[in-house]
Design an enzyme around this catalytic site. Sequence first.
Site, PDB file in Angstrom:
ATOM      1  N   ASP A  57     -14.810  31.072 -48.297  1.00  0.00           N
ATOM      2  CA  ASP A  57     -16.190  31.545 -48.129  1.00  0.00           C
ATOM      3  C   ASP A  57     -16.227  32.275 -46.785  1.00  0.00           C
ATOM      4  O   ASP A  57     -16.050  31.654 -45.733  1.00  0.00           O
ATOM      5  CB  ASP A  57     -17.123  30.325 -48.130  1.00  0.00           C
ATOM      6  CG  ASP A  57     -18.587  30.685 -47.908  1.00  0.00           C
ATOM      7  OD1 ASP A  57     -18.886  31.857 -47.601  1.00  0.00           O
ATOM      8  OD2 ASP A  57     -19.437  29.775 -48.049  1.00  0.00           O
ATOM      9  N   LYS A 109     -25.515  38.328 -44.144  1.00  0.00           N
ATOM     10  CA  LYS A 109     -25.141  38.009 -42.767  1.00  0.00           C
ATOM     11  C   LYS A 109     -24.588  39.263 -42.075  1.00  0.00           C
ATOM     12  O   LYS A 109     -25.032  39.629 -41.004  1.00  0.00           O
ATOM     13  CB  LYS A 109     -24.098  36.890 -42.711  1.00  0.00           C
ATOM     14  CG  LYS A 109     -24.347  35.654 -43.597  1.00  0.00           C
ATOM     15  CD  LYS A 109     -25.565  34.895 -43.268  1.00  0.00           C
ATOM     16  CE  LYS A 109     -26.029  33.775 -44.179  1.00  0.00           C
ATOM     17  NZ  LYS A 109     -25.156  32.845 -44.784  1.00  0.00           N
ATOM     18  N   TRP A 156     -22.053  24.138 -45.859  1.00  0.00           N
ATOM     19  CA  TRP A 156     -21.684  25.037 -46.953  1.00  0.00           C
ATOM     20  C   TRP A 156     -20.404  24.556 -47.622  1.00  0.00           C
ATOM     21  O   TRP A 156     -20.294  24.562 -48.852  1.00  0.00           O
ATOM     22  CB  TRP A 156     -21.548  26.474 -46.465  1.00  0.00           C
ATOM     23  CG  TRP A 156     -22.830  27.014 -45.896  1.00  0.00           C
ATOM     24  CD1 TRP A 156     -23.047  27.433 -44.622  1.00  0.00           C
ATOM     25  CD2 TRP A 156     -24.085  27.160 -46.580  1.00  0.00           C
ATOM     26  NE1 TRP A 156     -24.349  27.833 -44.480  1.00  0.00           N
ATOM     27  CE2 TRP A 156     -25.007  27.675 -45.656  1.00  0.00           C
ATOM     28  CE3 TRP A 156     -24.512  26.886 -47.889  1.00  0.00           C
ATOM     29  CZ2 TRP A 156     -26.341  27.945 -45.996  1.00  0.00           C
ATOM     30  CZ3 TRP A 156     -25.835  27.156 -48.230  1.00  0.00           C
ATOM     31  CH2 TRP A 156     -26.726  27.676 -47.288  1.00  0.00           C
TER      32      TRP A 156
HETATM   33  C1  PLP Z   1     -25.472  31.684 -45.773  1.00  0.00           C
HETATM   34  C2  PLP Z   1     -24.225  31.037 -46.271  1.00  0.00           C
HETATM   35  C3  PLP Z   1     -24.109  30.545 -47.581  1.00  0.00           C
HETATM   36  C4  PLP Z   1     -25.256  30.586 -48.570  1.00  0.00           C
HETATM   37  O1  PLP Z   1     -25.458  31.850 -48.979  1.00  0.00           O
HETATM   38  P1  PLP Z   1     -26.555  32.215 -50.104  1.00  0.00           P
HETATM   39  O2  PLP Z   1     -26.309  33.673 -50.265  1.00  0.00           O
HETATM   40  O3  PLP Z   1     -27.883  31.870 -49.531  1.00  0.00           O
HETATM   41  O4  PLP Z   1     -26.229  31.427 -51.310  1.00  0.00           O
HETATM   42  C5  PLP Z   1     -22.914  30.009 -47.971  1.00  0.00           C
HETATM   43  N1  PLP Z   1     -21.863  29.942 -47.134  1.00  0.00           N
HETATM   44  C6  PLP Z   1     -21.947  30.389 -45.861  1.00  0.00           C
HETATM   45  C7  PLP Z   1     -20.763  30.294 -44.973  1.00  0.00           C
HETATM   46  C8  PLP Z   1     -23.124  30.961 -45.397  1.00  0.00           C
HETATM   47  O5  PLP Z   1     -23.207  31.401 -44.135  1.00  0.00           O
END
Ligand code: PLP
Length: 361
Positions: free
Chosen positions: A172, A196, A102
Amino acid sequence: MKRVYNFSAGPSVLPESVLRRAADEMLDYQGSGQSVMEMSHRSKIYEGIIGSAESLLREVMGIPSNYKVLFLQGGASSQFAMVPMNLMNKNHKADFVVTGQWATKAQKEASRYGEAHIVASSKDKTFSYIPDLDPAAFSKDADYFHICMNNTIYGTRFTKLPETGDVPLVADISSCILSEPIDVSKFGLLYAGAQKNMGPAGLTVVIVREDLIGNAMDITPTMFNYQIHADNGSMYNTPPCYAIYICMLVLDWIKNEIGGLEKMKEINEHKAGILYDFLDQSSLFKGTVVKKDRSIMNVPFVTGSDELDAKFVKEATAADFVNLKGHRSVGGMRASIYNAMPVEGVEKLVEFMRDFEKKNG
Ligand SMILES: *Cc1c(COP(=O)(O)O)cnc(C)c1O
């Protein structure tokens, strides 16, 4: 009815009481005679829902008043572009710590809009650790500094924040938001996909310091401009109404059933401890991550044999421990133990692993 123990990395398990409440309110939300899915987002009743979601998030996370909360769509992945378009606006430069897939995607996407400088990376060891950071390597003139706080795929997390001085720290926090208290004032911007730890897919939450809003690049699409969403209370267009409603229920659960983020952290550390303690003494299973950087949300582990890994996943699934297969890029197993995974689920998984070890070790 049966409910499995769901260790999915996302979309992932939700608190049962939230699902029950949503089911109870499905056909008639609080006497409105409508489902939340059916109502106008401009109605008084929906304003109440989005307003509660925001005020609960502010309260639970302790978000200072000089930060905006935005309820957006497009997933965390859209933020990989939205952040640079809005923030890479002075020196067209940002710093990145590359700690997984990511973080890599965030850096690559940003490099389309400016200089996306890699300060450090843990790619050399399959992202199994968080690299040491030397502030001397940071760009003094960066418009922001980006980290991925919890690396969902590899199971690492930052336990110490980089000292970026006046450079806004952007994180993030898709897979660790609401898992423990976080000092929002240390960040310029935080973002997270909801699927999540906050609710269903389709909602992305952005928490951004007000002074960072309003200088988007000219090429920025209207829908990618934080200012547009901030000025319109996340209602410039139709927001992900139902996902926001579930998020509100999850926040209410954290506040009123769990008792807040300090308590949530205690529970999460307890759960992770049960699994890591088992892994550390197991003769068959082992964790794949440097101890000090272990995530309390995503726990990857292996047996050392692809065949046994596959057998384990298959037998676990048959015993209703589902979604334990590791990410397709790394193999092995991964147990995601987000907020809504009960302690009992982790205890039972460990029991199952102990039994598997006896038979196959
Ligand atoms: C799941 C995840 C993403 C991607 O998220 P989307 O909503 O599918 O774009 C990005 N960063 C992290 C840390 C994630 O766990």
